[in-house]
Design a protein around this motif. Sequence first.
Motif, PDB file in Angstrom:
ATOM      1  N   UNK A   1       0.822  -1.218   0.000  1.00 37.06           N
ATOM      2  CA  UNK A   1       0.000   0.000   0.000  1.00 37.06           C
ATOM      3  C   UNK A   1       0.858   1.271   0.000  1.00 37.06           C
ATOM      4  N   UNK A   2       1.854   1.425   0.924  1.00 38.29           N
ATOM      5  CA  UNK A   2       2.717   2.619   0.832  1.00 38.29           C
ATOM      6  C   UNK A   2       3.531   2.658  -0.455  1.00 38.29           C
ATOM      7  N   UNK A   3       3.923   1.477  -0.965  1.00 33.79           N
ATOM      8  CA  UNK A   3       4.699   1.453  -2.204  1.00 33.79           C
ATOM      9  C   UNK A   3       3.870   1.946  -3.384  1.00 33.79           C
ATOM     10  N   UNK A   4       2.578   1.654  -3.375  1.00 33.99           N
ATOM     11  CA  UNK A   4       1.709   2.127  -4.463  1.00 33.99           C
ATOM     12  C   UNK A   4       1.705   3.644  -4.519  1.00 33.99           C
ATOM     13  N   UNK A   5       1.531   4.269  -3.379  1.00 31.52           N
ATOM     14  CA  UNK A   5       1.488   5.737  -3.371  1.00 31.52           C
ATOM     15  C   UNK A   5       2.854   6.328  -3.727  1.00 31.52           C
ATOM     16  N   UNK A   6       3.933   5.710  -3.238  1.00 27.62           N
ATOM     17  CA  UNK A   6       5.270   6.203  -3.567  1.00 27.62           C
ATOM     18  C   UNK A   6       5.525   6.107  -5.066  1.00 27.62           C
ATOM     19  N   UNK A   7       5.131   5.001  -5.682  1.00 21.32           N
ATOM     20  CA  UNK A   7       5.317   4.851  -7.125  1.00 21.32           C
ATOM     21  C   UNK A   7       4.526   5.889  -7.902  1.00 21.32           C
ATOM     22  N   UNK A   8       3.298   6.158  -7.470  1.00 21.14           N
ATOM     23  CA  UNK A   8       2.476   7.163  -8.156  1.00 21.14           C
ATOM     24  C   UNK A   8       3.094   8.551  -8.070  1.00 21.14           C
ATOM     25  N   UNK A   9       3.717   8.844  -6.945  1.00 15.97           N
ATOM     26  CA  UNK A   9       4.297  10.181  -6.755  1.00 15.97           C
ATOM     27  C   UNK A   9       5.623  10.343  -7.487  1.00 15.97           C
ATOM     28  N   UNK A  10       6.323   9.221  -7.718  1.00 14.89           N
ATOM     29  CA  UNK A  10       7.680   9.317  -8.240  1.00 14.89           C
ATOM     30  C   UNK A  10       7.772   9.059  -9.739  1.00 14.89           C
ATOM     31  N   UNK A  11       6.989   8.123 -10.270  1.00 21.19           N
ATOM     32  CA  UNK A  11       7.120   7.691 -11.660  1.00 21.19           C
ATOM     33  C   UNK A  11       6.164   8.456 -12.572  1.00 21.19           C
ATOM     34  N   UNK A  12       6.454   8.471 -13.885  1.00 26.64           N
ATOM     35  CA  UNK A  12       5.470   8.985 -14.836  1.00 26.64           C
ATOM     36  C   UNK A  12       4.180   8.180 -14.738  1.00 26.64           C
ATOM     37  N   UNK A  13       3.073   8.773 -15.130  1.00 21.99           N
ATOM     38  CA  UNK A  13       1.760   8.166 -14.880  1.00 21.99           C
ATOM     39  C   UNK A  13       1.637   6.766 -15.461  1.00 21.99           C
ATOM     40  N   UNK A  14       2.028   6.598 -16.724  1.00 25.27           N
ATOM     41  CA  UNK A  14       1.868   5.280 -17.349  1.00 25.27           C
ATOM     42  C   UNK A  14       2.726   4.230 -16.655  1.00 25.27           C
ATOM     43  N   UNK A  15       3.960   4.560 -16.361  1.00 25.34           N
ATOM     44  CA  UNK A  15       4.836   3.611 -15.671  1.00 25.34           C
ATOM     45  C   UNK A  15       4.308   3.298 -14.277  1.00 25.34           C
ATOM     46  N   UNK A  16       3.805   4.328 -13.590  1.00 17.75           N
ATOM     47  CA  UNK A  16       3.275   4.116 -12.242  1.00 17.75           C
ATOM     48  C   UNK A  16       2.056   3.206 -12.273  1.00 17.75           C
ATOM     49  N   UNK A  17       1.148   3.424 -13.241  1.00 14.84           N
ATOM     50  CA  UNK A  17      -0.057   2.580 -13.338  1.00 14.84           C
ATOM     51  C   UNK A  17       0.330   1.139 -13.614  1.00 14.84           C
ATOM     52  N   UNK A  18       1.309   0.929 -14.493  1.00 14.02           N
ATOM     53  CA  UNK A  18       1.751  -0.450 -14.785  1.00 14.02           C
ATOM     54  C   UNK A  18       2.322  -1.111 -13.535  1.00 14.02           C
ATOM     55  N   UNK A  19       3.142  -0.363 -12.778  1.00 15.20           N
ATOM     56  CA  UNK A  19       3.714  -0.933 -11.563  1.00 15.20           C
ATOM     57  C   UNK A  19       2.640  -1.215 -10.523  1.00 15.20           C
ATOM     58  N   UNK A  20       1.682  -0.288 -10.369  1.00  8.52           N
ATOM     59  CA  UNK A  20       0.595  -0.494  -9.400  1.00  8.52           C
ATOM     60  C   UNK A  20      -0.222  -1.724  -9.774  1.00  8.52           C
ATOM     61  N   UNK A  21      -0.467  -1.923 -11.057  1.00  4.91           N
ATOM     62  CA  UNK A  21      -1.213  -3.106 -11.498  1.00  4.91           C
ATOM     63  C   UNK A  21      -0.467  -4.394 -11.126  1.00  4.91           C
ATOM     64  N   UNK A  22       0.839  -4.362 -11.351  1.00  2.48           N
ATOM     65  CA  UNK A  22       1.630  -5.549 -11.010  1.00  2.48           C
ATOM     66  C   UNK A  22       1.625  -5.803  -9.504  1.00  2.48           C
TER      67      UNK A  22
END
Length: 424
Positions: A117-138
């Motif tokens: 859960x904290x990693x999801x928010x960190x990824x969204x804040x740090x990565x470009x949107x498309x990359x963040x969405x792909x990582x969150x999905x994984x």
Amino acid sequence: MRHPDDHPQPPSTSPGSPASGAFAPGAQTRDDRLLSALLTTAFVVLLAGALLRYVLKHGDSDRLPWIVGLSVVLAVVQVAGQARPGSRRAGRVRLAVVVACWVVVVLLAPSFAWCAVPLIHTALRLLPTRSAVALVTALATLVVLAELRLADGFDPNHLLLPPVVAALATGVFVYLTREATRRQHLIDDLVRTRRELAATERREGTLAERQRLSREIHDSLAQGLSSQNMLLQAADRQWDTDPQAARTHLRTAASIAAHGLTEARRLVHDLAPADLAEGAGLAQALATLAARESRDGLTVRFHAEGPDTHLPDQAASALLRTAQGALANIREHSGARTAALTLTCLDDTVALDVADDGRGFPAPEPGGTRDPLGDPDPLRGHGLPAIRARLRQLGGTLAIESTPGEGAVLTATIPLTPATPPAP
């Protein structure tokens, strides 16, 4: 090809911007630091809880050393990222290390899944949107698999809850980020508009000041120089035939030059008419002006009506300048033998009448462009427009009555109570 976000750049000042967060580069705002601390604390607490659960239930497992070691690595990397955010690239490297270690831990012990859960928010804040969405999905997919491994039987919540949480977190974050971007654009537009408005006001103020200075110079120095020129020409013509008259003209010209020098010094200091200096009232200044202009066949009389009211400096200056300009035009253009200045002070209004018995002129049309009191040479004077503009600045009015062959009367009126000047 490198993504634009790969370049180190300062974080956005808007909370929730992709440039801020636990792994964000450079200096952060207070809200960014608080949110980063919250994410780090939540991750470490979830990590500690999962590790404690595993130790209590699987204390004799061969996997325990690996899980403890990876948990320590995860905690150290996450805390280090909070203590020293570093550049964006460094933040992404730390995120990759944390995600890789977390995936290994989850594969070894599914109870560590909700650390995502904290990693999801960190990824969204740090990565470009498309990359963040792909990582969150994984990450969400791995959490679903981990929950299904832990469940004794099939539970729809284990299948639906992780994707729903991930989708909500992603949707809210993207919305807030876009809203912050729109607000920032509005702020930028507002700042740009204010700067343009300030520049326009400065230009208008400069233009208005130039116009005011031109009127002041026209009604004081230029008129004095014109009178001196006429007197010197007259002295030159009479130098041989009438030396006494020529010397009189020279003395008058010298007196006007001395007064012009005083006027110039006054203009340099505060642009107030010299006749109003040292506390002299408007009535006294007009009387002095009438006496000074009574020469070379023109007699100027002054008369005051009403109480001796102390007028505001701007009103007194405007009326004295009006009288100076009007008398200069009478002398140069009307051919009058007599002129009269009449100052009338009422409770709420002050008026100045300038009358002459000259050749007169056709009355101007309302709103017309013809300047009957102006100099025929446009390079030499301002005339009526300058007088009218000066009065308009104080909410005053200018009226002219004239008939060819019967002289003219100019009436300048200024209200003594605050008034809104008419639109130009």
